[in-house]
Design an enzyme around this catalytic site. Structure first.
Site, PDB file in Angstrom:
ATOM      1  N   ALA A   1       0.732  -1.102   0.213  1.00  0.00           N
ATOM      2  CA  ALA A   1       0.087  -0.084   0.095  1.00  0.00           C
ATOM      3  C   ALA A   1       0.929   1.417  -0.177  1.00  0.00           C
ATOM      4  O   ALA A   1       2.111   1.241   0.406  1.00  0.00           O
ATOM      5  CB  ALA A   1      -0.875   0.017   1.256  1.00  0.00           C
TER       6      ALA A   1
ATOM      7  N   GLY B   1       0.713  -4.986   0.768  1.00  0.00           N
ATOM      8  CA  GLY B   1      -0.470  -4.993  -0.202  1.00  0.00           C
ATOM      9  C   GLY B   1      -0.166  -5.722  -1.393  1.00  0.00           C
ATOM     10  O   GLY B   1      -1.211  -6.273  -2.238  1.00  0.00           O
TER      11      GLY B   1
ATOM     12  N   GLU C   1      -0.635  -9.410  -0.692  1.00  0.00           N
ATOM     13  CA  GLU C   1      -1.993  -9.640  -0.510  1.00  0.00           C
ATOM     14  C   GLU C   1      -2.824  -9.596  -1.865  1.00  0.00           C
ATOM     15  O   GLU C   1      -3.901 -10.480  -1.931  1.00  0.00           O
ATOM     16  CB  GLU C   1      -2.634  -8.598   0.332  1.00  0.00           C
ATOM     17  CG  GLU C   1      -2.175  -8.445   2.010  1.00  0.00           C
ATOM     18  CD  GLU C   1      -2.316  -7.390   2.568  1.00  0.00           C
ATOM     19  OE1 GLU C   1      -1.821  -6.290   2.402  1.00  0.00           O
ATOM     20  OE2 GLU C   1      -2.951  -7.644   3.743  1.00  0.00           O
TER      21      GLU C   1
ATOM     22  N   GLU D   1       4.826  -5.313   7.212  1.00  0.00           N
ATOM     23  CA  GLU D   1       4.181  -4.295   7.838  1.00  0.00           C
ATOM     24  C   GLU D   1       4.621  -3.972   9.220  1.00  0.00           C
ATOM     25  O   GLU D   1       4.581  -2.935   9.732  1.00  0.00           O
ATOM     26  CB  GLU D   1       2.609  -4.635   8.035  1.00  0.00           C
ATOM     27  CG  GLU D   1       1.695  -4.319   6.589  1.00  0.00           C
ATOM     28  CD  GLU D   1       1.690  -5.584   5.571  1.00  0.00           C
ATOM     29  OE1 GLU D   1       2.462  -6.641   5.912  1.00  0.00           O
ATOM     30  OE2 GLU D   1       1.076  -5.576   4.723  1.00  0.00           O
TER      31      GLU D   1
HETATM   32  N1  CAA Z   1       4.687   3.203  -0.462  1.00  0.00           N
HETATM   33  C1  CAA Z   1       5.273   4.289  -1.128  1.00  0.00           C
HETATM   34  N2  CAA Z   1       6.021   4.483  -1.748  1.00  0.00           N
HETATM   35  C2  CAA Z   1       7.068   3.191  -1.887  1.00  0.00           C
HETATM   36  C3  CAA Z   1       6.485   2.096  -1.486  1.00  0.00           C
HETATM   37  C4  CAA Z   1       5.371   2.021  -0.808  1.00  0.00           C
HETATM   38  N3  CAA Z   1       4.936   0.775  -0.182  1.00  0.00           N
HETATM   39  N4  CAA Z   1       7.433   1.032  -1.659  1.00  0.00           N
HETATM   40  C5  CAA Z   1       8.447   1.795  -2.215  1.00  0.00           C
HETATM   41  N5  CAA Z   1       8.352   3.234  -2.680  1.00  0.00           N
HETATM   42  C6  CAA Z   1       8.877   4.081  -3.155  1.00  0.00           C
HETATM   43  C7  CAA Z   1      10.049   4.541  -2.565  1.00  0.00           C
HETATM   44  O1  CAA Z   1       9.638   5.618  -1.536  1.00  0.00           O
HETATM   45  C8  CAA Z   1      10.946   5.036  -3.675  1.00  0.00           C
HETATM   46  O2  CAA Z   1      10.362   6.379  -3.950  1.00  0.00           O
HETATM   47  P1  CAA Z   1      11.482   7.637  -4.353  1.00  0.00           P
HETATM   48  O3  CAA Z   1      12.374   7.265  -5.361  1.00  0.00           O
HETATM   49  O4  CAA Z   1      10.525   8.747  -4.403  1.00  0.00           O
HETATM   50  O5  CAA Z   1      12.203   7.814  -3.120  1.00  0.00           O
HETATM   51  C9  CAA Z   1      10.797   4.130  -4.788  1.00  0.00           C
HETATM   52  O6  CAA Z   1       9.419   3.566  -4.167  1.00  0.00           O
HETATM   53  C10 CAA Z   1      11.703   3.204  -4.988  1.00  0.00           C
HETATM   54  O7  CAA Z   1      11.841   2.366  -3.728  1.00  0.00           O
HETATM   55  P2  CAA Z   1      13.222   2.278  -2.977  1.00  0.00           P
HETATM   56  O8  CAA Z   1      14.366   3.141  -3.365  1.00  0.00           O
HETATM   57  O9  CAA Z   1      13.121   1.714  -1.454  1.00  0.00           O
HETATM   58  O10 CAA Z   1      13.796   0.871  -3.643  1.00  0.00           O
HETATM   59  P3  CAA Z   1      14.747  -0.368  -3.377  1.00  0.00           P
HETATM   60  O11 CAA Z   1      15.161  -1.042  -4.189  1.00  0.00           O
HETATM   61  O12 CAA Z   1      16.000   0.341  -2.462  1.00  0.00           O
HETATM   62  O13 CAA Z   1      13.930  -0.922  -2.113  1.00  0.00           O
HETATM   63  C11 CAA Z   1      11.783  -2.055  -1.403  1.00  0.00           C
HETATM   64  C12 CAA Z   1      12.873  -1.673  -2.546  1.00  0.00           C
HETATM   65  C13 CAA Z   1      12.667  -3.093  -0.565  1.00  0.00           C
HETATM   66  C14 CAA Z   1      10.762  -2.938  -1.840  1.00  0.00           C
HETATM   67  C15 CAA Z   1      11.532  -0.934  -0.384  1.00  0.00           C
HETATM   68  O14 CAA Z   1      11.073   0.041  -1.505  1.00  0.00           O
HETATM   69  C16 CAA Z   1      10.585  -1.132   0.541  1.00  0.00           C
HETATM   70  O15 CAA Z   1      10.751  -1.565   1.472  1.00  0.00           O
HETATM   71  N6  CAA Z   1       9.283  -0.739   0.239  1.00  0.00           N
HETATM   72  C17 CAA Z   1       8.311  -0.715   1.435  1.00  0.00           C
HETATM   73  C18 CAA Z   1       7.884  -2.121   1.550  1.00  0.00           C
HETATM   74  C19 CAA Z   1       6.572  -2.213   2.572  1.00  0.00           C
HETATM   75  O16 CAA Z   1       6.794  -1.907   3.656  1.00  0.00           O
HETATM   76  N7  CAA Z   1       5.602  -2.450   1.963  1.00  0.00           N
HETATM   77  C20 CAA Z   1       4.365  -2.534   2.921  1.00  0.00           C
HETATM   78  C21 CAA Z   1       3.411  -1.425   2.862  1.00  0.00           C
HETATM   79  S1  CAA Z   1       2.224  -1.344   4.079  1.00  0.00           S
HETATM   80  C22 CAA Z   1       0.994  -2.107   3.439  1.00  0.00           C
HETATM   81  O17 CAA Z   1       1.030  -2.872   2.420  1.00  0.00           O
HETATM   82  C23 CAA Z   1      -0.127  -2.437   4.331  1.00  0.00           C
HETATM   83  C24 CAA Z   1      -1.407  -3.106   3.976  1.00  0.00           C
HETATM   84  O18 CAA Z   1      -1.414  -4.167   3.920  1.00  0.00           O
HETATM   85  C25 CAA Z   1      -2.501  -2.480   3.531  1.00  0.00           C
END
Ligand code: CAA
Length: 261
Positions: free
Chosen positions: A65, A110, A113, A133
């Site tokens: 998400a 998400g 999911e 999460e």
């Molecule tokens: N939401 C918003 N933006 C996201 C994102 C997310 N879930 N995941 C990645 N992005 C964005 C980053 O902020 C980054 O944006 P900028 O270039 O503007 O800084 C861009 O995507 C590229 O990401 P990274 O630079 O972090 O890429 P990476 O290759 O170094 O890492 C990753 C990849 C390991 C997937 C890392 O991006 C990450 O950990 N992302 C978050 C994953 C996460 O926590 N997901 C769960 C979200 S909560 C959820 O989903 C709840 C639910 O069930 C409803």
């Protein structure tokens, strides 16, 4: 509705949907949900479609998400956001046609999911799965706590939910979370081949098998058996009769002829 995030392509009754917001690793924002709700409604209105394939553009299937959208929410908004996302994924899961996830890269939060709301998951060997999460001080909000134990078993689900660890495609295969792992360049050819194989079967039988397998898990074995017997019967004097006749006559079934039987 014109889509900005969902790219669609269609061939031989198979609709391929690509999530295309690669700069944010296809993170699911409110526009995605608007487009997805519209897509689900339009697919449900098209009985001629035979299968749907969903994948992501770039290095992610979906990285979760959209954290930037969620960060400012209060408690009531958080619950409403979760409920709305669950409703979309439930409608997606309940589409009559089979849905295959072609998991090309990160399927996190998400994204995992969304993959679990599909019927079959084929993963690239480059894919990574996770419910991270807890790293954010959150729990999954799109039914991950419910689908993951059902698909991967309670121990595997809790391992993922409690550690937030990302697991490889091979590990996901071992857990039963995905059904097949292929080389990255083989992902779409394999998935389309699978969709075409399913599309060649009795279309009513395919839809009913999907519905019955899910219904029994929710309602219990006995109720599921009752439903199965009812649906089994509806295929006689219908598509099933054509399929059985074709077998006995050593010919290919003509699924479009079944109405005449
Ligand atoms: N939401 C918003 N933006 C996201 C994102 C997310 N879930 N995941 C990645 N992005 C964005 C980053 O902020 C980054 O944006 P900028 O270039 O503007 O800084 C861009 O995507 C590229 O990401 P990274 O630079 O972090 O890429 P990476 O290759 O170094 O890492 C990753 C990849 C390991 C997937 C890392 O991006 C990450 O950990 N992302 C978050 C994953 C996460 O926590 N997901 C769960 C979200 S909560 C959820 O989903 C709840 C639910 O069930 C409803």
């Amino acid at each position: 509705m014109d889509y900005q995030i969902l790219k669609t392509a269609e061939a031989d009754g198979i609709l391929t949907v690509t999530l295309s917001r690669p700069k944010a690793l296809n993170a699911l924002n409110s526009l995605f949900f608007k487009e997805m709700d519209d897509l689900i409604a339009s697919v449900a209105r098209r009985p001629e479609l035979k299968a749907l394939v969903i994948t992501g553009e770039g290095k992610a299937f979906v990285a979760g998400a959209d954290i930037a959208e969620m960060v400012g929410m209060n408690s009531a908004e958080g619950s409403a956001f979760s409920k709305a996302g669950q409703a979309t994924f439930n409608s997606f899961e309940n589409l009559e046609i089979p849905v295959i996830a072609a998991v090309n890269g990160f399927a996190l939060g998400g994204g995992c999911e969304l993959a679990m709301a599909c019927d079959i998951r084929i993963a690239s060997s480059a894919a990574k799965f996770g419910q991270p999460e807890v790293n954010l001080g959150l729990v999954p909000g799109y039914a991950g706590t419910q689908r993951l134990p059902r698909q991967a078993g309670l121990g595997n689900a809790l391992y993922m939910l409690l550690t937030g660890d990302l697991i490889s495609a091979e590990e996901a295969l071992r857990m039963g979370l995905v059904q097949k792992v292929v080389e990255p360049d083989q992902l779409m050819p394999e998935v389309i081949k699978l969709a075409q194989k399913i599309a060649s079967k009795g279309p009513k039988a395919v839809r009913k098998a999907k519905k019955l397998a899910r219904a029994g898990l929710l309602s219990g074995f006995e109720k599921g058996c009752d439903l199965e017997a009812g649906e089994f019967g509806t295929l006689f004097g219908n598509e099933g009769t054509e399929g059985m006749k074709a077998f006995l006559e050593k010919r290919k079934p003509n699924w479009t002829m079944e109405k005449a039987i």
